[in-house]
Scaffold this active site. Structure first.
Site, PDB file in Angstrom:
ATOM      1  N   GLU A  14      33.679 -48.666  23.580  1.00 30.88           N
ATOM      2  CA  GLU A  14      32.699 -47.595  23.186  1.00 30.88           C
ATOM      3  C   GLU A  14      32.822 -46.502  24.542  1.00 30.88           C
ATOM      4  O   GLU A  14      33.435 -46.740  25.398  1.00 30.88           O
ATOM      5  CB  GLU A  14      31.339 -48.018  23.143  1.00 30.88           C
ATOM      6  CG  GLU A  14      30.962 -48.783  24.187  1.00 30.88           C
ATOM      7  CD  GLU A  14      29.489 -49.772  23.713  1.00 30.88           C
ATOM      8  OE1 GLU A  14      29.179 -49.547  22.641  1.00 30.88           O
ATOM      9  OE2 GLU A  14      28.797 -50.218  24.595  1.00 30.88           O
ATOM     10  N   ASP A  63      23.979 -44.006  30.051  1.00 29.39           N
ATOM     11  CA  ASP A  63      25.002 -43.252  29.431  1.00 29.39           C
ATOM     12  C   ASP A  63      25.106 -41.647  29.963  1.00 29.39           C
ATOM     13  O   ASP A  63      25.185 -40.767  29.064  1.00 29.39           O
ATOM     14  CB  ASP A  63      24.803 -43.066  27.854  1.00 29.39           C
ATOM     15  CG  ASP A  63      24.579 -44.590  27.439  1.00 29.39           C
ATOM     16  OD1 ASP A  63      25.157 -45.632  27.650  1.00 29.39           O
ATOM     17  OD2 ASP A  63      23.390 -44.567  26.234  1.00 29.39           O
TER      18      ASP A  63
END
Length: 495
Positions: free
Chosen positions: A176, A13
Site C-alpha cells: 500500500e 502517512d
C-alpha cells in the site's frame, strides 16, 4: 541520540512536496475534522502547522466515520502551477477526494470525487503526455488486490482506463501507500508493505514506464525496523523529496512504544525524516535521520477569538459544538453517552511522551463535562464537572469506572490531566508506557489527585485503530464554558 519525530504525535502517512525553498506536508486525519493537517518547513526538520486542506464541511463529511474511519493516506504534489492533494474518504461512499489550490495557505477547491477508483492511499503522477495517473492500494472481491493504477480525468474524476495491476511488492502483507517518481531515465515506485504494525517496511522498484515492468531493488527493504532493537518501531509509509541542492530526503512514520511486552504506543504514528542517497547502481540507500532540537513545550490555547489550528473534533468540525461567547468557549453536548462516537469533544493531539493539560471550566446549569485524554470514545480518562462535584472517571471498552470525586466551590474549577512516567518496572500496576493522572488544582496551585490509570488502557494496542491520544474538552449534558486551556509537555520527564 534517540531519533525524534519531526512532526510528533498522531501525524501518520506523511506526504511531502517542495516548491522553491519551501516544503509542504500532509497527513491522514481519519474521523477527525478539519481533515488533512497541512505543515510547512524550510529545512525538513522544523515544521509549522499552517492549516488543513479539507477545512470546510463542503469538502469533508466524516459524520458516519467509525473509529479510524474517514480520511486515510494522502498525497500532495505541485504540478502545472498548482498544488494537488488526493486522499480517500472511507466514511461517505465517494472514495477518492481530489482538491487543488494555487496558494496552499488559501482555500482549496471543492472536491472532485473518483468513485470508480476503489481503494486507499492514492498517489498522483503525470506521464509524459500529461495524463494523470492514480496509483493506489486496490480492493478486490477477496480483499486487498495489491498496488493498482488508473488514468483519471482530473476535472470530472472519471476513470479513463480500467484498473491494472502494477506491483505486489516483495511479499509483505498489505502492499500500500504507493508513490511514483520520474528520476532520470527510470520511473521509481515506492510502497509500504508488511502491515502498519511491527512488520512495517518501505520497499522500492524501478521500471521504464509508470506501468513498469518493475525491477525490485536488490537491497530491499529500503527502511524497516522489524525484529531490531530500536526506540522507533513500525517504520513505513514513506515519501521522497528532492532538495534545492539536488540531494534527497525521505519522510516516513513510526511509533515510540514503551512499557512491558508487547509494549504500547499512545501518540499514534508520528512523522520522522532521514537522508537518502543514490548509489552508483541507481538505487537509494537510507542515510542519517534528521532530528529536530528537543525541549519542553508550553502552549496557551483557547485564549483568542479563533480556535487554534491544531484543534479538531471526531465526526464533526469543532465549530459545531464549540462556540466563542462571553467569558470563554461554550461546549454543547451532542450525545448523552460519553462513550458514543457522537459525543461532543474538541481538542488537540498529545504530541509528547509526558504532558500536563489544564482547563478552567464552569458548568452551566445542568451541564456535565470537563477535561479528557482519549484514544477513542471508549478508551479515555475524564474529569467530569457536574454542579459542585468533580469526578475522575475511566472508560475502558464498555466499562466506565468512577475513580474518585471531590466537592468544589461554586464557580470556575481548574482541571488537570497528566501523563507521567510509570512507577516501578514490570510490576502489576505499571505495565504500560506511562500513568495517566486526573485531578483538580486549588487557588494556591496545589494539586489534588482524584484517580489514575495505567496508560496502556489509553493506547493503540488496547484500543486498536490508527489514531493517537487527543487531549481536550468534552460535554455529555447541557453545556460547559471553557475559560482557558493550556498544554505543557516534554519527551524528557525531567524537563
Amino acid at each position: 541520540m534517540t531519533p525524534a519525530p519531526v512532526v510528533p504525535g498522531f501525524h501518520p502517512d506523511p506526504s511531502v512536496c517542495r516548491v522553491g525553498d519551501t516544503y509542504w506536508m500532509v497527513h491522514s486525519s481519519f474521523e477527525y475534522a478539519p481533515g488533512v493537517p497541512l505543515y510547512r518547513s524550510t529545512d525538513l526538520v522544523s515544521w509549522e502547522q499552517v492549516g488543513h486542506v479539507l477545512a470546510r464541511p463542503s469538502q469533508l463529511d466524516v459524520s458516519a466515520a467509525p473509529g479510524s474511519g474517514g480520511i486515510t493516506a494522502c498525497t500532495i504534489r505541485h504540478h502545472d502551477g498548482r498544488f494537488w492533494m488526493v486522499t480517500t474518504n472511507l466514511a461517505d461512499g465517494g472514495w477518492q477526494t481530489l482538491v487543488t489550490a494555487e496558494d496552499p495557505l488559501g482555500e482549496w477547491s471543492e472536491p472532485v470525487r473518483m468513485d470508480e477508483v476503489r481503494g486507499i492511499d492514492p498517489d498522483l503522477a503525470w506521464d509524459d503526455d500529461g495524463t494523470l495517473l492514480v496509483t493506489y492500494a486496490g480492493f478486490g472481491a477477496d480483499g486487498p488486490a495489491g498496488v493498482v493504477q488508473q488514468a483519471v480525468d482530473p476535472v470530472t474524476g472519471w476513470a479513463l482506463t480500467e484498473r491494472r495491476h502494477v506491483w505486489q511488492g516483495t511479499g509483505g502483507r498489505f502492499p500500500e501507500g504507493p508513490h511514483l517518481y520520474r528520476v532520470g531515465e527510470h520511473w521509481y515506485l515506492l510502497i509500504a508493505e508488511g502491515g502498519t504494525e511491527r512488520g512495517h517496511a518501505v520497499t522500492i522498484a524501478r521500471g521504464p514506464s509508470p506501468q513498469g515492468p518493475w525491477e525490485p531493488c536488490p537491497h530491499n527493504p529500503l527502511l524497516t525496523h522489524r525484529g531490531v532493537e530500536h526506540p522507533v518501531q513500525n517504520t513505513g509509509h514513506a515519501d521522497l523529496v528532492q532538495r534545492p541542492d539536488r540531494s534527497w530526503a525521505i519522510v516516513f512514520h513510526g511509533v515510540r512504544p514503551r512499557g512491558a511486552s508487547p509494549q504500547f504506543h499512545v501518540l499514534g504514528r508520528e512523522t520522522f525524516a532521514a537522508e537518502v542517497h543514490w548509489g552508483d547502481d541507481g538505487w537509494l540507500r537510507l542515510g542519517e535521520w534528521l532530528t529536530p532540537p528537543a525541549g519542553p513545550v508550553e502552549v496557551e490555547e483557547l485564549a483568542g477569538a479563533a480556535l487554534p489550528v491544531s484543534w479538531a473534533s471526531p465526526r464533526r468540525f469543532p465549530g459545531e459544538v464549540l462556540t466563542r461567547g462571553e467569558g470563554g468557549w461554550r461546549l454543547t453536548a451532542a450525545a448523552a453517552d460519553p462513550a458514543s462516537d457522537d459525543a461532543a469533544f474538541a481538542g488537540r493531539r498529545q504530541e509528547h511522551l509526558y504532558c500536563r493539560a489544564r482547563a478552567v471550566v464552569a458548568a452551566d446549569g445542568d451541564g456535565v463535562g470537563g477535561l479528557s485524554v482519549r484514544m477513542d470514545p471508549r478508551h479515555r480518562l475524564d474529569l467530569q464537572v457536574a454542579g459542585d462535584v468533580v469526578r475522575a472517571v475511566a472508560q475502558v471498552g464498555p466499562l466506565r469506572q468512577l475513580l474518585g470525586e471531590v466537592a468544589v466551590p461554586a464557580g470556575d474549577v481548574v482541571l488537570e490531566v497528566r501523563a507521567v512516567p510509570s512507577e516501578g518496572h514490570f510490576s502489576s500496576t505499571a505495565l504500560g508506557p506511562d500513568q495517566l493522572v486526573a485531578g483538580v488544582v486549588d487557588a494556591d496551585g496545589g494539586f489534588t489527585e482524584l484517580g489514575r490509570i495505567d496508560g496502556r488502557y489509553v493506547s493503540t494496542e488496547v484500543a486498536g485503530g490508527m489514531t493517537g491520544r487527543m487531549v481536550g474538552v468534552w460535554c455529555s449534558s447541557g453545556s460547559v464554558v471553557v475559560r482557558s486551556f493550556r498544554y505543557a509537555a516534554a519527551d524528557d520527564p525531567a524537563a
